[in-house]
Design an enzyme around this catalytic site. Structure first.
Site, short mmCIF file in Angstrom:
data_model
loop_
_atom_site.label_atom_id
_atom_site.label_comp_id
_atom_site.label_asym_id
_atom_site.label_seq_id
_atom_site.Cartn_x
_atom_site.Cartn_y
_atom_site.Cartn_z
N GLU A 105 -6.00 4.79 4.48
CA GLU A 105 -6.93 5.60 3.71
C GLU A 105 -8.06 4.75 3.16
OE1 GLU A 105 -5.01 7.77 0.61
OE2 GLU A 105 -3.96 6.05 -0.18
N SER B 56 -1.36 -1.11 -11.26
CA SER B 56 -2.19 -1.20 -10.05
C SER B 56 -3.51 -1.91 -10.36
CB SER B 56 -2.39 0.19 -9.45
OG SER B 56 -3.01 0.11 -8.21
N ASP C 157 -0.66 -3.69 -2.96
CA ASP C 157 -0.44 -2.70 -1.90
C ASP C 157 -1.73 -2.33 -1.16
OD1 ASP C 157 -1.57 -1.09 -3.87
OD2 ASP C 157 0.15 0.25 -4.08
N ASP D 173 -5.40 -6.09 -4.39
CA ASP D 173 -5.51 -5.40 -5.67
C ASP D 173 -4.40 -5.88 -6.60
OD1 ASP D 173 -3.32 -4.00 -4.60
OD2 ASP D 173 -3.94 -2.10 -5.50
N ASP E 52 -1.56 -4.98 -7.63
CA ASP E 52 -0.14 -4.97 -7.27
C ASP E 52 0.10 -5.21 -5.79
OD1 ASP E 52 -1.14 -2.41 -6.65
OD2 ASP E 52 0.80 -1.46 -6.95
N HIS F 136 -5.32 1.45 1.24
CA HIS F 136 -3.89 1.49 1.58
C HIS F 136 -3.76 1.58 3.10
CE1 HIS F 136 -2.15 2.26 -2.47
NE2 HIS F 136 -3.32 2.81 -2.71
N SER G 145 -9.21 4.13 0.42
CA SER G 145 -8.99 3.32 -0.78
C SER G 145 -8.47 1.92 -0.44
CB SER G 145 -7.99 4.01 -1.70
OG SER G 145 -6.77 4.18 -1.01
#
Length: 463
Positions: A325, A108, A246, A242, A244, A329, A327
C-alpha cells in the site's frame, strides 16, 4: 485494579486498525491493563491461550507493557514476552511460536507521547468491528479471570537467522540505513550487514524522544538526512524505517525517493518471474500504472481498501503472494509469512538490486511513471467525512470514467485518476491525483473540486 474505571477507556482510542492514544491523556497504565484483559478473553474465546507481547522503543513502553502483560495473565493467558522489538518481529513470533496471538505495544510513526496496540488473535490482525468488540467486552464486563504465566522469549535472534538464511545477495552493496531512532535499530543495521552489505547507520540508537527526525519515511522531509548521506557516501541505496519497522522508505543512489507503489512494481516483477499467475494486491491510493505492469508480467491485479489489517485479511482470502500500500506497508507471502515487514522487504529489495548490473536509479526509472500529487488532506469532522463520501458515491457526476467505490471514490479516466476517501485514523478526507500531463492533472482536480463543493459547499479545498 479490581474495579473497571470507564474513564480510563475512552472510546476514541479504539480505532480502525489498532488501539492508539496519548499517554497520560487518553492512555494510562490502567488502560493497558484492561486492554490486556479484553484481548486475553477474546484470545481464549478463540481457543488461543498463548499470546506473544512486544514493545517498541517509546519511553512509555516499559510502564504500559508491564500492565498489558498483567492484564493478559489475569485473563488466564500464557504470555511470551519478546521484549523491545520492531513490530514485524512480534508478528513473526505470532507465526512461529506455539501461540498464534500477539500484541505489539507501539505508537508506530506518531509523535513521542503516543502509544498503542496492534493486535493479532489466532492468526488474524484485528480491524474495525473486531477492535470495537474488545471495547464491548470491557463495557459489558465480558471478561475472564484466571491465572496465566509469563516467560521471556528471545525472538530477534531467530527472526534474524531465518532472514539471513533466506535472502542471498549476489554482490556486496553499500547501504545507508536510517532507523529514525525507532525500534528497527535493534536489528535492521546488523541484519543488512550480515547479508553482506557495507552499512552506514543513521540514527539507529533506539530513543523514544526521536531527537533527529520524525520516524515516518512516508513524508519526504523525514528522508532529507538519508538522501544527503547517500549522496555524500556514494551508497548504492538508502533505506529508512518507520518507528516500529513495519514500513520501509527507499531512496536511490542519486537520492530520488522511490514511492511505495513503484517499489511494489519491482517486487511484483520479481515474484511473478517465479510464480506466474499470482495475485498481487494494492490499495486504492496506488498508481494506475501498476495493474498493466502486473498483467504484463503474467499476474492478476486486485485493488483493495487501504489499511494494513484489511490488506492482510484480503491476502488470506485470496492466497495472494504479494501486496503493498501507498503508506509503505509491503506484505510478502512468497518465502515469508505475508505480514507487513519493512525489514524483510528491505532485505528482498537488496537481493534484487544485487542481481542486476543496473543502479537503483536506473532500475526504478525503467518503470512507467505519471505526474502525481502527494496525499492531500482536508480537515472535516469524523461524521462529516463519511457523509461526504456517501453523497459523492450517490450523487456526483464524474463524466466518462471508471468508478471504484470499495474505499471512498476512485475515478479512473483514460489518462489519469483521482481519489477521495475518508481516513480511517483521523477526521480528514484524503485525496490523491495522477495523470500523464499537467493539463490532465488539473482537469481531474477541477472535476473533484466541483463535485466536492456540490455536496459540501463549506469545504476549504487547497487545490
Amino acid at each position: 485494579m479490581a474495579h473497571l474505571v470507564p474513564a480510563a477507556l475512552p472510546d476514541s482510542i479504539f480505532r480502525a486498525y489498532d488501539i492508539r492514544g496519548v499517554v497520560g491523556k487518553t492512555l494510562h497504565a490502567e488502560t493497558a491493563y484492561w486492554i490486556g484483559r479484553a484481548i486475553g478473553a477474546q484470545s481464549l474465546a478463540q481457543g488461543e491461550p498463548q499470546v506473544s507481547v512486544g514493545r517498541d522503543g517509546r519511553l512509555s513502553g516499559p510502564m504500559l507493557v508491564e500492565q498489558l502483560i498483567k492484564g493478559l495473565v489475569d485473563a488466564g493467558c500464557n504470555v511470551s514476552d519478546v521484549g523491545l522489538v520492531p513490530t514485524p518481529a512480534l508478528y513473526y513470533a505470532a507465526n512461529v511460536l506455539a501461540g498464534k496471538s500477539g500484541v505489539m505495544l507501539t505508537g508506530s510513526h506518531n509523535p513521542s507521547d503516543y502509544n498503542g496496540f496492534k493486535i493479532v488473535i489466532a492468526g488474524d490482525t484485528l480491524a474495525n468491528e473486531q477492535i470495537q468488540a474488545l471495547l464491548t467486552r470491557l463495557k459489558t464486563n465480558d471478561l475472564t479471570l484466571a491465572q496465566g504465566r509469563v516467560e521471556k522469549v528471545e525472538i530477534l535472534d531467530r527472526y534474524f537467522k531465518q532472514i539471513v538464511g533466506d535472502v542471498k545477495l549476489a554482490k556486496k552493496l553499500k547501504v545507508v540505513v536510517d532507523c529514525g531512532n525507532g525500534a528497527a535499530g535493534v536489528v535492521a543495521p546488523q541484519l543488512i550487514e550480515a547479508l553482506g552489505c557495507e552499512v552506514i547507520p543513521l540514527f539507529c540508537e533506539v530513543d523514544g524522544n526521536f531527537p533527529n527526525h520524525h520516524p515516518d519515511p512516508g513524508k519526504p522531509e523525514n528522508l532529507e538526512d538519508l538522501i544527503a548521506k547517500v549522496k555524500e557516501t556514494g551508497a548504492d541505496i538508502g533505506l529508512a524505517f518507520d518507528g516500529d519497522g513495519d514500513r520501509v522508505g527507499v531512496v536511490t543512489n542519486t537520492g530520488s525517493i522511490v514511492y511505495p507503489d513503484r517499489l511494489l512494481m519491482l517486487f511484483a516483477q520479481d515474484v511473478l518471474s517465479r510464480n506466474p499467475g499470482a495475485e498481487i494486491i494494492f490499495d486504492v491510493k496506488c498508481t494506475r500504472r501498476l495493474t498493466p505492469l502486473i498483467e504484463q508480467h503474467g499476474g492478476r491485479a486486485l485493488m483493495w481498501k487501504t489499511g494494513h489489517s484489511l490488506i492482510k485479511k484480503k491476502m488470506k482470502q485470496t492466497g495472494s503472494l504479494l501486496a503493498g500500500e501507498m503508506s509503505g506497508h509491503i506484505f510478502i507471502k512468497e518465502r515469508w509469512y505475508g505480514f507487513d515487514d519493512g525489514i524483510y522487504s528491505a532485505a528482498r529489495l537488496l537481493e534484487i538490486l544485487s542481481k542486476t548490473e543496473q543502479s537503483a536509479e536506473n532500475l526504478f526509472a525503467a518503470f512507467p511513471n505519471d505526474i502525481s500529487t502527494p496525499e492531500i488532506n482536508i480537515d472535516v469532522t469524523d461524521e462529516g467525512k463519511f457523509s461526504i463520501i456517501d453523497a459523492l458515491q450517490r450523487d456526483a457526476d464524474w463524466g466518462e470514467a471508471n468508478l471504484t467505490t470499495i474505499d471512498g471514490v476512485r475515478v479512473d479516466y483514460a489518462n489519469g485518476w483521482g481519489l477521495v476517501r475518508a481516513s480511517n485514523t483521523t477526521p480528514v478526507l484524503v485525496l490523491r491525483f495522477e495523470a500523464d500531463s499537467d493539463a490532465e492533472l488539473q482537469r481531474i482536480k477541477d472535476v473533484f473540486r466541483t463535485q466536492l463543493l456540490r455536496v459540501e459547499p463549506e469545504l476549504q479545498l487547497p487545490f
